[in-house]
Design an enzyme around this catalytic site. Structure first.
Site, PDB file in Angstrom:
ATOM      1  N   SER A  11     -10.443 -14.654   3.095  1.00 53.93           N
ATOM      2  CA  SER A  11      -9.057 -14.459   2.741  1.00 53.93           C
ATOM      3  C   SER A  11      -8.333 -13.282   3.363  1.00 53.93           C
ATOM      4  O   SER A  11      -7.155 -12.914   3.298  1.00 53.93           O
ATOM      5  CB  SER A  11      -8.959 -14.242   1.140  1.00 53.93           C
ATOM      6  OG  SER A  11      -9.679 -12.888   0.761  1.00 53.93           O
ATOM      7  N   SER A  70     -14.937 -12.778   2.662  1.00 48.09           N
ATOM      8  CA  SER A  70     -13.488 -12.801   3.149  1.00 48.09           C
ATOM      9  C   SER A  70     -13.632 -11.547   4.219  1.00 48.09           C
ATOM     10  O   SER A  70     -12.255 -11.394   4.564  1.00 48.09           O
ATOM     11  CB  SER A  70     -12.689 -12.315   1.965  1.00 48.09           C
ATOM     12  OG  SER A  70     -12.325 -13.730   1.374  1.00 48.09           O
ATOM     13  N   LYS A  84      -5.032  -4.691   3.273  1.00 48.74           N
ATOM     14  CA  LYS A  84      -4.565  -6.028   2.785  1.00 48.74           C
ATOM     15  C   LYS A  84      -4.173  -6.083   1.677  1.00 48.74           C
ATOM     16  O   LYS A  84      -4.090  -4.912   0.789  1.00 48.74           O
ATOM     17  CB  LYS A  84      -6.288  -6.519   2.383  1.00 48.74           C
ATOM     18  CG  LYS A  84      -6.348  -7.737   1.721  1.00 48.74           C
ATOM     19  CD  LYS A  84      -7.580  -8.387   1.726  1.00 48.74           C
ATOM     20  CE  LYS A  84      -7.670  -9.801   1.167  1.00 48.74           C
ATOM     21  NZ  LYS A  84      -9.300 -10.230   0.786  1.00 48.74           N
TER      22      LYS A  84
HETATM   23  N1  GLN Z   1     -13.552 -17.896   0.480  1.00 54.94           N
HETATM   24  C1  GLN Z   1     -14.328 -17.585  -0.471  1.00 54.94           C
HETATM   25  C2  GLN Z   1     -13.459 -17.814  -1.828  1.00 54.94           C
HETATM   26  O1  GLN Z   1     -12.545 -18.635  -1.789  1.00 54.94           O
HETATM   27  C3  GLN Z   1     -14.412 -16.058  -0.662  1.00 54.94           C
HETATM   28  C4  GLN Z   1     -13.459 -15.289  -0.841  1.00 54.94           C
HETATM   29  C5  GLN Z   1     -13.459 -13.812  -0.697  1.00 54.94           C
HETATM   30  O2  GLN Z   1     -14.321 -13.285  -0.245  1.00 54.94           O
HETATM   31  N2  GLN Z   1     -12.390 -13.117  -1.413  1.00 54.94           N
HETATM   32  O3  GLN Z   1     -13.784 -17.583  -3.031  1.00 54.94           O
END
Ligand code: GLN
Length: 489
Positions: free
Chosen positions: A154, A178, A79
C-alpha cells in the site's frame, strides 16, 4: 556534480557537510523534480512546498551554527497514514479528507528533530489496505519503470517517489508487506523493522499487532541511516521496545563469509513468475559465491499465512476503524439521528476494500464465530512464528522472493481481491511472526521491471538483514539503475 535528485542520502549528507550544497538547494531541486514529473507519476497527495523550504532554511541555519547530523537538511516524503502536525493526513480515504492532526508521528518527529525536511505526503491504498495503491480514494500512482503499471502497495506513493527521484528517502508502513512489496515492484530498498522496533504513535492503526513504520531508500546504507533515527522506546507506544542504541550503519561490510542463509522451499511455489524465480535463484547463488553458507530450511506453515492474516488483520482493522464515525474526524453526513449519521458518513467515506475488511473482521470476531475463526487464526499464528524460531536456530537469515510477480498493469487485479492478496504471500508471515524483512533490488524481468530479493531476520535482527542486503547490493549494480519514463501532459 551529479544531479542533486540522483544522490543517495549518504552522498547528499557529504555535500551538505562540506558546504558544497545547501539544504535549500537540495530541497528546491526535489520540489522542481516533483513539479516536473509528479503530474505523470502521481506519488504525492500533498506537497508542502513552503514548509519544506522553511525547514530547509532552518536546517542550513543549524548547520551554520555548528550542528552536524547526517539527516540535517535531507528532504524526505511521508506516507499519508502518518500523522503530521497541521498537515492534512487522509490515509488515502475520503473519510479523513481535510483532517489535520494536532501532532506528528514519533518516527517523523525524531527525523525532524535531526533536521530532516518533509517534502509532502504520499499516496497509498485507503487505510493501507491493498497491494497496488489503486485503493486510494484520490488518485492512481504510476510505476516509474512502466507508467501503465502499479508501483505496488500500500505504500506505492512512497516507493514511486523514491524511484522517480522525487525524494531521497521516504517512510512507509508494512502490515503484511506494504513496504517490501512496493519496494520490490518499484526497484528500491524497503525495510520492515521488527514489531516493537519503531514507535507506532501517530501511525493511524490498521492491524495494531502487525503494523510497523519503515524507510524506503535507494541504498541499504541509507535505510540503515534512517532507521538509526526512527527506532527506540517511546512512552506513548507501550509496544515500542527499550533496547540498547545501535548504529545500523556500523556493521555494513561486504564480507558475508560463513553467514548462514536459509532458503525455504515453500517460497518457490506454483504461481511465481519464471523470471522472478530465476532471478532470485541467481541472487542466492551469488551469495553462495560470496562465501555465504546457503542451505535449505523449511517453513511448513507458510500456506497458512494468507488465511491467518486475512482473519487477524481485518479483525483488528474492524475495531480500529470504528472510530471514524464523523464525530471526531473528517467530514460528516448528517442523518436524522445518530445511527443514521454513522451509516451515511461511513457509507460515503469508506471505499469498497475497506468495507470488505470491516465486514470480514466483524464476522470473524462475532459471537459464535470467534473461536472458529479469530481464535483459531491466533493459534496458527503461533505455529507460523515457531517455524521461524526453528529456522533461526540453523541459519542467520532467510532469503527468498518478495512477491511472486513483478509490477502488474493498472486495473488488472483491482476487481479480483484474491489475486491482489496473493501479491503478499511471501511477506505476510513476517508480520504475523513480528520479525523483520528487507527488499533489495536484484534484477529485472524480460519486460525491464524490477525484482526484489527478500532477506528475513529474527526479531530485532535488523543488523543481520541490513548486512546481508548491503553486501549483496555492493557486488551488483541493480540499485544504481534509474527508471526513465515519458511525461504525460
Ligand atoms: N496488501 C496487504 C493488505 O492489503 C498488506 C497491506 C499492508 O501491509 N499495509 O492487507
Amino acid at each position: 556534480m551529479a544531479e542533486l535528485t540522483e544522490l543517495t542520502i549518504h552522498e547528499a549528507a557529504g555535500l551538505l557537510k562540506s558546504g558544497e550544497v545547501s539544504s535549500v538547494d537540495l530541497t528546491q531541486a526535489h520540489l522542481d523534480r516533483i513539479a516536473e514529473v509528479d503530474g505523470t507519476i502521481r506519488a504525492y497527495l500533498t506537497v508542502t512546498t513552503d514548509e519544506a523550504l522553511e525547514a530547509a532554511r532552518a536546517a542550513d541555519a543549524r548547520r551554520a551554527s555548528g550542528e552536524d547530523h547526517p539527516l540535517l537538511g535531507i528532504p524526505l516524503a511521508y506516507k499519508d497514514v502518518l500523522c503530521t502536525e497541521g498537515v492534512e493526513t487522509t490515509c488515502g480515504s475520503r473519510i479523513l479528507k481535510g483532517y489535520r492532526p494536532p501532532y506528528s508521528a514519533t518516527a517523523i518527529e525524531r527525523l525532524a528533530q535531526h533536521g530532516a525536511v518533509m517534502l509532502g505526503k504520499t499516496n497509498m491504498d485507503e487505510f493501507a489496505m491493498g497491494s497496488s495503491t489503486e485503493n486510494s480514494a484520490y488518485q492512481i500512482t504510476r510505476n516509474p519503470w512502466d507508467t501503465e503499471r502499479v508501483p505496488g502497495g500500500s505504500s506505492g506513493g512512497s516507493s514511486a517517489a523514491v524511484a522517480a527521484r522525487m525524494a531521497l528517502g521516504a517512510l512507509g508502513t508494512d502490515t503484511g508487506g506494504s513496504i517490501r512489496q512496493p519496494a520490490s515492484l518499484s526497484g528500491v530498498v524497503g525495510i520492515k523493522p521488527s514489531y516493537g522496533r519503531v514507535s507506532r504513535y501517530g501511525l493511524v492503526a490498521f492491524g495494531s499487532s502487525l503494523d510497523q513504520i519503515g524507510p524506503f531508500t535507494r541504498s541499504v546504507a541509507d535505510a540503515a541511516l534512517l532507521l538509526n533515527t526512527m527506532v527506540g522506546h517511546d512512552e506513548r507506544d507501550s509496544t515500542s521496545m527499550s533496547l540498547p542504541v545501535v548504529d545500523f550503519t556500523a556493521d555494513l561490510t561486504e564480507d558475508i563469509k560463513g553467514l548462514r542463509i536459509g532458503v525455504p522451499d515453500e517460497y518457490f511455489i506454483e504461481g511465481i513468475e519464471p523470471d522472478v524465480e530465476r532471478t532470485i535463484r541467481e541472487a542466492i547463488d551469488k551469495l553462495g559465491e560470496m562465501g555465504a553458507e546457503v542451505k535449505p530450511v523449511s517453513l511448513p506453515h507458510t500456506d497458512s499465512a494468507l488465511p491467518v492474516y486475512y482473519l487477524v488483520a481485518p479483525a483488528e482493522a474492524s475495531a480500529n476503524l470504528a472510530r471514524f464515525d464523523g464525530v471526531r474526524y473528517g467530514p460528516r453526513i448528517e442523518g436524522d439521528e445518530m445511527w443514521e449519521t454513522y451509516r451515511q458518513t461511513k457509507g460515503a467515506g469508506f471505499g469498497p476494500e475497506v468495507k470488505r475488511r470491516i465486514m470480514l473482521g466483524t464476522y470473524a470476531l462475532s459471537a459464535g464465530y470467534f473461536d472458529a475463526y479469530y481464535l483459531k487464526a491466533q493459534k496458527v499464528r503461533t505455529l507460523i512464528k515457531q517455524d521461524f524460531d526453528r529456522a533461526f536456530e540453523e541459519v542467520d537469515v532467510i532469503a527468498g522472493p518478495v512477491s511472486p510477480t513483478t509490477a502488474f498493469k493498472i486495473g488488472e487485479r483491482v476487481d479480483d481481491p484474491l489475486q491482489m492478496y496473493l501479491s503478499d504471500v511471501f511477506t505476510l508471515a513476517v508480520n504475523l511472526a513480528g520479525i523483520c524483512g528487507i527488499s533489495v533490488p536484484c534484477g529485472f524481468d524480460g519486460k525491464g521491471l524490477p525484482i526484489g530479493l527478500q532477506f528475513i531476520g529474527p526479531a530485532f535482527g535488523e543488523d543481520r538483514i541490513l548486512h546481508a542486503a548491503h553486501a549483496y547490493e555492493q557486488t551488483t549494480t541493480w540499485h544504481t539503475q534509474a527508471p526513465s519514463f515519458d511525461l504525460v501532459s
